[in-house]
Design a protein around this motif. Structure first.
Motif, PDB file in Angstrom:
ATOM      1  N   SER B 161      30.986  62.821  13.530  1.00  0.00           N
ATOM      2  CA  SER B 161      32.227  63.546  13.825  1.00  0.00           C
ATOM      3  C   SER B 161      32.012  65.049  13.994  1.00  0.00           C
ATOM      4  N   THR B 162      30.855  65.550  13.531  1.00  0.00           N
ATOM      5  CA  THR B 162      30.608  66.992  13.622  1.00  0.00           C
ATOM      6  C   THR B 162      30.026  67.389  14.985  1.00  0.00           C
ATOM      7  N   LEU B 163      29.727  66.391  15.828  1.00  0.00           N
ATOM      8  CA  LEU B 163      29.107  66.688  17.125  1.00  0.00           C
ATOM      9  C   LEU B 163      30.159  66.981  18.188  1.00  0.00           C
ATOM     10  N   SER B 164      29.727  67.634  19.252  1.00  0.00           N
ATOM     11  CA  SER B 164      30.627  67.906  20.384  1.00  0.00           C
ATOM     12  C   SER B 164      30.789  66.611  21.201  1.00  0.00           C
ATOM     13  N   GLY B 165      31.744  66.623  22.137  1.00  0.00           N
ATOM     14  CA  GLY B 165      31.996  65.430  22.951  1.00  0.00           C
ATOM     15  C   GLY B 165      30.769  64.966  23.710  1.00  0.00           C
ATOM     16  N   GLY B 166      30.078  65.916  24.346  1.00  0.00           N
ATOM     17  CA  GLY B 166      28.885  65.570  25.120  1.00  0.00           C
ATOM     18  C   GLY B 166      27.792  64.991  24.244  1.00  0.00           C
ATOM     19  N   GLN B 168      28.244  63.486  21.324  1.00  0.00           N
ATOM     20  CA  GLN B 168      28.666  62.151  20.864  1.00  0.00           C
ATOM     21  C   GLN B 168      28.408  61.105  21.946  1.00  0.00           C
ATOM     22  N   GLN B 169      28.648  61.488  23.197  1.00  0.00           N
ATOM     23  CA  GLN B 169      28.424  60.520  24.272  1.00  0.00           C
ATOM     24  C   GLN B 169      26.940  60.191  24.405  1.00  0.00           C
ATOM     25  N   ARG B 170      26.085  61.188  24.156  1.00  0.00           N
ATOM     26  CA  ARG B 170      24.641  60.923  24.208  1.00  0.00           C
ATOM     27  C   ARG B 170      24.233  59.981  23.083  1.00  0.00           C
ATOM     28  N   VAL B 171      24.864  60.140  21.919  1.00  0.00           N
ATOM     29  CA  VAL B 171      24.581  59.225  20.795  1.00  0.00           C
ATOM     30  C   VAL B 171      25.030  57.807  21.178  1.00  0.00           C
ATOM     31  N   ALA B 172      26.178  57.722  21.861  1.00  0.00           N
ATOM     32  CA  ALA B 172      26.672  56.407  22.288  1.00  0.00           C
ATOM     33  C   ALA B 172      25.686  55.759  23.258  1.00  0.00           C
ATOM     34  N   ILE B 173      25.074  56.580  24.107  1.00  0.00           N
ATOM     35  CA  ILE B 173      24.059  56.041  25.035  1.00  0.00           C
ATOM     36  C   ILE B 173      22.842  55.572  24.238  1.00  0.00           C
ATOM     37  N   ALA B 174      22.470  56.363  23.225  1.00  0.00           N
ATOM     38  CA  ALA B 174      21.332  55.976  22.371  1.00  0.00           C
ATOM     39  C   ALA B 174      21.614  54.637  21.689  1.00  0.00           C
ATOM     40  N   ARG B 175      22.875  54.403  21.334  1.00  0.00           N
ATOM     41  CA  ARG B 175      23.240  53.123  20.707  1.00  0.00           C
ATOM     42  C   ARG B 175      22.973  51.961  21.663  1.00  0.00           C
ATOM     43  N   THR B 176      23.280  52.161  22.942  1.00  0.00           N
ATOM     44  CA  THR B 176      23.021  51.081  23.911  1.00  0.00           C
ATOM     45  C   THR B 176      21.517  50.906  24.124  1.00  0.00           C
ATOM     46  N   LEU B 177      20.757  52.009  24.012  1.00  0.00           N
ATOM     47  CA  LEU B 177      19.293  51.907  24.140  1.00  0.00           C
ATOM     48  C   LEU B 177      18.730  51.114  22.967  1.00  0.00           C
ATOM     49  N   MET B 178      19.270  51.392  21.771  1.00  0.00           N
ATOM     50  CA  MET B 178      18.854  50.672  20.561  1.00  0.00           C
ATOM     51  C   MET B 178      19.184  49.189  20.704  1.00  0.00           C
ATOM     52  N   GLN B 179      20.293  48.951  21.363  1.00  0.00           N
ATOM     53  CA  GLN B 179      20.752  47.572  21.588  1.00  0.00           C
ATOM     54  C   GLN B 179      19.770  46.820  22.488  1.00  0.00           C
ATOM     55  N   GLY B 180      19.017  47.570  23.279  1.00  0.00           N
ATOM     56  CA  GLY B 180      18.142  46.954  24.272  1.00  0.00           C
ATOM     57  C   GLY B 180      18.962  46.313  25.372  1.00  0.00           C
ATOM     58  N   ALA B 181      20.101  46.935  25.665  1.00  0.00           N
ATOM     59  CA  ALA B 181      21.039  46.347  26.623  1.00  0.00           C
ATOM     60  C   ALA B 181      20.423  46.241  28.017  1.00  0.00           C
ATOM     61  N   ASP B 194      32.949  68.504  29.542  1.00  0.00           N
ATOM     62  CA  ASP B 194      32.890  69.657  30.450  1.00  0.00           C
ATOM     63  C   ASP B 194      31.837  69.381  31.533  1.00  0.00           C
ATOM     64  N   PRO B 195      31.813  70.160  32.631  1.00  0.00           N
ATOM     65  CA  PRO B 195      30.917  69.860  33.748  1.00  0.00           C
ATOM     66  C   PRO B 195      29.441  69.765  33.356  1.00  0.00           C
ATOM     67  N   VAL B 196      28.987  70.655  32.472  1.00  0.00           N
ATOM     68  CA  VAL B 196      27.565  70.637  32.091  1.00  0.00           C
ATOM     69  C   VAL B 196      27.237  69.354  31.331  1.00  0.00           C
ATOM     70  N   SER B 197      28.088  69.014  30.346  1.00  0.00           N
ATOM     71  CA  SER B 197      27.866  67.788  29.577  1.00  0.00           C
ATOM     72  C   SER B 197      27.988  66.571  30.485  1.00  0.00           C
ATOM     73  N   SER B 198      28.920  66.618  31.423  1.00  0.00           N
ATOM     74  CA  SER B 198      29.122  65.494  32.343  1.00  0.00           C
ATOM     75  C   SER B 198      27.855  65.220  33.126  1.00  0.00           C
TER      76      SER B 198
END
Lengths: 270, 299
Positions: B161-166, B168-181, B194-198
């Motif tokens: 919860s202490t992370l910025s939106g961008g 957090q989204q990278r962590v969510a991507i890492a979760r899918t990588l961990m999943q081996g999706a 924001d545009p840079v994070s996007s």
């Protein structure tokens, strides 16, 4: 133009009516509230003037409590520790049972045919005071602290289950969906998606109930539930008011200290 | 409508998908007999105006929403996800192979970043171990590796919860990588960034698609991002597919048709990627035209 004026007039009339209706409803609500207070006054046999009339008697009675007699302070402290121990076990057991019961009471976790009966069961645990449970358990397991532990355990389970389930029902469902999307099972959804969200509140509620249970445990002894309450009851019945005062002071100091410590601990988790 | 087939094996097969949302007396048909075939190793952009059914399709593919009880089916990686509006009993096994990235990240804010990433392995480790949160040394190392791939390893022990939106989204991507999706479904992953994070998030998704040959289906509001990063575009309008083909063939007229008359074309200079990482863009990337919608910064 003519139509616009008519519409405006109609709107104003409607607004006035609505305003009037709201005011009347407010007056009726206040009237009902005062009628309810008057009805309760009669039932409760409220006699505030007796306090003024018998003020002298009360002053004489209060004078009998001083100076407090701390001759047996070691014994009082030992019994107070027993009281805390009763509260600790009553709270711990109830927290352990309230976790599954709280989850089963939550409408966003369990289906209605599960949460409705569990909720009613918890309602009944909560509806009956711990003093009544203590009286029942004294008959079942005999006089002593264990009866007090069981009484607190049952009553607190009813209270904590409700508080726990309300916390679960207020969670953000999105993290749970996030966990679900990884292929997690229902139990894992709870342990990873629900519990971390409600844990700070659950800890806070448990500590609050512990504070309340320490206070409750001091009176459970009066009906045979063990601890300082038993000593207090014996002292009051033998008109030993100076010692009673000492016991009351021990209770006040210990309960206040525990309240402060628990309050500080709760702040850490919220 | 074009039929776009570049890879031999189909990863997702949707047939006659219909979904109606009912609120009181009102009924809104979000998807109307949608049929779609997505092949392994493709990166697909789902575009369309709000309420066109992009998110609904993705949620149906993951089995998070059940379709109407009509004749329809969704098959993912050769396994049935749902048939005639009934989600398959073995959905968990399929979900374990399909990563889902949400617009609002859907991380557990109270848990550490590492725990959130480790949760990605819940579908493939023994249930009892997952339930008590017992992860092996190897699994923890994998999670850290996944975090390192998205540049988030130094935040491993921080609360999500202490992370910025961008972030957090990278962590969510890492979760899918961990999943081996094998398939990654991203539901408007940059909508609240924001545009840079996007750009950062889209580059990471592209890298995963290119390096690991993962199938990526991403719904996007920003048409320019869809055209730049996705090789195939599926456009939806009022719950129906109105375009399915190469991103190179998407015309302004087509976008006018999808988004309505307010859609205007603005040509801007290509901006360099935010990340210094050497990113291998798809062949069609770098289109000089960025399409924006009037009234909005970028659609």
């Amino acid at each position: 133009m003519h139509t616009t004026t008519t519409i405006k007039l109609m709107e104003e009339t409607m607004l006035n009516r609505r305003y009037m209706r709201k005011n009347i409803l407010r007056l009726v609500a206040w009237g009902l509230f005062f009628a309810f207070l008057a009805w309760s006054w009669k039932g409760a046999e409220m006699r505030p003037f007796d306090l003024i009339r018998d003020a002298g008697n009360m002053a004489t009675y209060a004078k009998g409590f001083f100076p407090p007699n701390f001759a047996e302070w070691r014994f009082y402290l030992e019994e107070m520790i027993v009281t805390i121990q009763i509260a600790v076990w009553g709270t711990v057991l109830s927290v352990l049972l309230s976790i599954p019961c709280g989850l089963l009471c939550s409408s966003n976790i369990a289906s209605p045919w599960i949460y409705q009966p569990v909720r009613r069961l918890m309602d009944s645990c909560r509806a009956i005071n711990e003093m009544v449970f203590a009286l029942l358990f004294v008959v079942a397991v005999g006089l002593g602290p264990f009866a007090g532990v069981l009484a607190l355990f049952i009553h607190t389970t009813g209270t904590l289950s409700k508080l726990f389930s309300e916390a679960v029902e207020a969670i953000d469902p999105r993290p749970v969906e996030g966990i679900r999307s990884t292929g997690a099972n229902a139990l894992q959804e709870i342990t990873f998606g629900v519990i971390p969200q409600v844990m700070p509140l659950w800890i806070s509620y448990s500590l609050y109930r512990f504070e309340a249970n320490v206070r409750s445990a001091t009176v459970l002894g009066m009906v045979g539930g063990g601890g300082i309450g038993m000593v207090l009851w014996e002292l009051i019945r033998s008109f030993n008011y100076t010692s009673t005062c000492a016991v009351l002071l021990v209770i006040i100091v210990v309960v206040s200290c525990l309240d402060m410590a628990s309050g500080k601990l709760r702040k850490v988790f919220i | 409508m074009n039929t776009y087939t570049t890879a031999p094996c189909s990863a997702i097969e949707i047939s006659s998908l219909t979904k109606t949302f009912k609120t009181g007396q009102r009924a809104h048909k979000a998807l109307d007999k949608v049929s779609l075939k997505i092949f392994s190793g493709q990166m697909i952009g789902l575009i369309g105006a709000s309420g066109s059914g992009k998110s609904t399709i993705l949620r149906h593919i993951a089995g998070l929403t059940a379709a109407d009880c009509l004749t329809n089916s969704i098959i993912v990686l050769g396994r049935s996800v749902q048939t005639n509006g009934v989600v398959d009993r073995g959905i968990r096994a399929t979900r374990a192979r399909v990563g889902f990235i949400f617009q609002q990240f859907n991380l557990v804010g109270q848990m550490t970043v590492l725990s959130n990433v480790l949760a990605g392995s819940l579908g493939r480790i023994p249930s009892w171990r997952g339930t008590i949160g017992w992860f092996t040394q190897e699994e923890r190392a994998q999670a850290l590796e996944a975090l390192a791939r998205v540049g988030m390893e130094k935040f491993a022990m921080q609360r999500a919860s202490t992370l910025s939106g961008g972030e957090q989204q990278r962590v969510a991507i890492a979760r899918t990588l961990m999943q081996g999706a094998e398939i990654i479904l991203a539901d408007e992953p940059i909508a609240s960034l924001d545009p840079v994070s996007s750009r950062n998030v889209m580059e990471i998704l592209t890298l995963i698609h290119l390096e690991d040959r993962r199938t990526v289906v991403v719904s996007l509001h920003q048409v320019d991002y869809a055209l730049r990063y996705c090789e195939r575009i599926v456009a939806l309008k009022h719950g129906e597919i109105v375009y399915d083909g190469s991103s190179k063939d998407v015309s302004v007229e087509m976008l006018h048709d999808i988004y309505g008359d307010k859609f205007i074309e603005t040509c801007v200079e290509e901006t360099p990627p935010a990340s210094t990482r050497d990113i291998h863009m798809p062949a069609h990337a770098g289109q000089s035209c960025v399409l924006a919608r009037a009234g909005a910064a970028t659609y």
